[in-house]
Scaffold this motif. Structure first.
Motif, PDB file in Angstrom:
ATOM      1  N   GLU A 132       8.209  66.732  28.682  1.00 46.73           N
ATOM      2  CA  GLU A 132       9.542  67.160  27.986  1.00 46.73           C
ATOM      3  C   GLU A 132       9.973  68.809  28.474  1.00 46.73           C
ATOM      4  N   LYS A 133       8.966  69.416  28.753  1.00 40.10           N
ATOM      5  CA  LYS A 133       9.360  71.043  29.182  1.00 40.10           C
ATOM      6  C   LYS A 133       9.922  70.629  30.687  1.00 40.10           C
ATOM      7  N   ALA A 134       9.442  69.904  31.290  1.00 39.26           N
ATOM      8  CA  ALA A 134       9.972  69.816  32.721  1.00 39.26           C
ATOM      9  C   ALA A 134      11.671  69.213  32.671  1.00 39.26           C
ATOM     10  N   LYS A 135      11.966  68.672  31.708  1.00 36.46           N
ATOM     11  CA  LYS A 135      13.523  68.077  31.603  1.00 36.46           C
ATOM     12  C   LYS A 135      14.307  69.624  31.179  1.00 36.46           C
ATOM     13  N   THR A 136      13.715  70.547  30.669  1.00 39.39           N
ATOM     14  CA  THR A 136      14.586  71.422  30.150  1.00 39.39           C
ATOM     15  C   THR A 136      15.094  72.531  31.537  1.00 39.39           C
ATOM     16  N   TYR A 137      14.286  72.143  32.463  1.00 37.50           N
ATOM     17  CA  TYR A 137      15.061  73.036  33.778  1.00 37.50           C
ATOM     18  C   TYR A 137      15.917  72.099  34.515  1.00 37.50           C
ATOM     19  N   SER A 138      17.208  72.734  34.747  1.00 36.35           N
ATOM     20  CA  SER A 138      18.200  71.805  35.663  1.00 36.35           C
ATOM     21  C   SER A 138      17.776  71.636  36.846  1.00 36.35           C
ATOM     22  N   THR A 139      16.737  72.335  37.617  1.00 34.92           N
ATOM     23  CA  THR A 139      16.555  72.315  38.762  1.00 34.92           C
ATOM     24  C   THR A 139      15.421  71.088  39.205  1.00 34.92           C
ATOM     25  N   VAL A 140      14.898  70.786  37.866  1.00 37.10           N
ATOM     26  CA  VAL A 140      13.647  69.706  37.969  1.00 37.10           C
ATOM     27  C   VAL A 140      14.646  68.438  37.816  1.00 37.10           C
ATOM     28  N   LYS A 141      14.231  67.377  38.856  1.00 39.36           N
ATOM     29  CA  LYS A 141      14.630  66.362  38.765  1.00 39.36           C
ATOM     30  C   LYS A 141      13.830  65.025  38.000  1.00 39.36           C
ATOM     31  N   GLY A 142      12.582  65.419  38.043  1.00 41.14           N
ATOM     32  CA  GLY A 142      11.803  64.391  37.518  1.00 41.14           C
ATOM     33  C   GLY A 142      10.224  64.810  37.324  1.00 41.14           C
ATOM     34  N   PHE A 143       9.591  64.241  36.563  1.00 39.11           N
ATOM     35  CA  PHE A 143       8.123  64.415  36.426  1.00 39.11           C
ATOM     36  C   PHE A 143       7.306  63.071  37.049  1.00 39.11           C
ATOM     37  N   ILE A 144       6.366  63.583  37.988  1.00 37.07           N
ATOM     38  CA  ILE A 144       5.699  62.393  38.790  1.00 37.07           C
ATOM     39  C   ILE A 144       4.032  62.797  38.239  1.00 37.07           C
ATOM     40  N   SER A 145       3.414  61.754  37.826  1.00 39.48           N
ATOM     41  CA  SER A 145       1.944  61.826  37.685  1.00 39.48           C
ATOM     42  C   SER A 145       1.249  61.899  38.863  1.00 39.48           C
ATOM     43  N   LYS A 146       0.337  62.311  38.870  1.00 35.52           N
ATOM     44  CA  LYS A 146      -0.579  62.122  40.308  1.00 35.52           C
ATOM     45  C   LYS A 146      -1.602  61.091  39.842  1.00 35.52           C
ATOM     46  N   PRO A 147      -2.122  60.380  41.002  1.00 42.93           N
ATOM     47  CA  PRO A 147      -1.698  60.553  42.320  1.00 42.93           C
ATOM     48  C   PRO A 147      -0.206  60.062  42.891  1.00 42.93           C
ATOM     49  N   LEU A 148       0.183  60.761  43.711  1.00 40.26           N
ATOM     50  CA  LEU A 148       1.449  60.342  44.328  1.00 40.26           C
ATOM     51  C   LEU A 148       1.371  59.061  44.954  1.00 40.26           C
ATOM     52  N   SER A 149       2.244  58.072  44.997  1.00 39.50           N
ATOM     53  CA  SER A 149       2.083  56.770  45.548  1.00 39.50           C
ATOM     54  C   SER A 149       3.133  56.864  46.834  1.00 39.50           C
ATOM     55  N   ILE A 150       2.706  56.176  47.871  1.00 40.56           N
ATOM     56  CA  ILE A 150       3.732  55.790  49.103  1.00 40.56           C
ATOM     57  C   ILE A 150       4.986  55.542  48.396  1.00 40.56           C
ATOM     58  N   GLU A 151       5.077  54.369  47.592  1.00 45.04           N
ATOM     59  CA  GLU A 151       6.135  53.731  47.114  1.00 45.04           C
ATOM     60  C   GLU A 151       7.077  55.047  46.501  1.00 45.04           C
ATOM     61  N   ARG A 152       6.876  55.615  45.491  1.00 45.44           N
ATOM     62  CA  ARG A 152       7.300  56.920  44.793  1.00 45.44           C
ATOM     63  C   ARG A 152       7.821  58.028  45.997  1.00 45.44           C
TER      64      ARG A 152
END
Length: 138
Positions: free
Chosen positions: A103-123
């Motif tokens: 939710e906090k990530a959504k309050t920043y206009s510079t942040v486009k999204g939140f990705i949970s680790k681990p990062l996938s090749i597809e993402r």
């Protein structure tokens, strides 16, 4: 696929995570210049240097939340003070499962999204595709 290089900045204090992201980048098939910084302060200093030398800014930034010196949130506060007008796709990349972090990530206009680790090749491929589309002006 575009032939010009996509500049990716990864801000994470975990060497293993940086290594994994580097391997994932290689597997996407995109031409990516990956720069990694181990905390938010080093990343801010790097970006300030890029701005003052008029170099190309990264088109994509992945930020971990929990880091020493300047954490992900403190990095975002300092980044906004840099006054960078150019739009950079920024994503929080974290192992945090706390709803309040998402939710906090959504309050920043510079942040486009939140990705949970681990990062996938597809993402990562999705993100690079978005950057590519924006650079070519759709």
């Amino acid at each position: 696929m575009m032939t010009s290089k996509i500049k990716l900045l990864v801000i994470d204090d975990d060497d293993i995570n940086i290594f994994i992201i580097k391997k994932i980048v290689e597997k996407t098939g995109y031409n990516v210049e990956m720069i990694s910084k181990t905390n938010g302060q080093i990343a801010i200093d790097y970006l300030a240097g890029v701005v003052s030398s008029a170099e190309q800014l990264p088109q994509l930034i992945l930020i971990d939340i929990n880091m020493p010196v300047l954490n992900g949130w403190e990095f975002l506060e300092a980044y906004e003070k840099l006054g960078i007008a150019q739009s950079v796709d920024m994503y929080m990349l974290s192992s945090s499962v706390y709803e309040n972090d998402i939710e906090k990530a959504k309050t920043y206009s510079t942040v486009k999204g939140f990705i949970s680790k681990p990062l996938s090749i597809e993402r990562l491929t999705e993100l690079l595709k978005l950057v590519e589309r924006q650079s070519s002006g759709f």
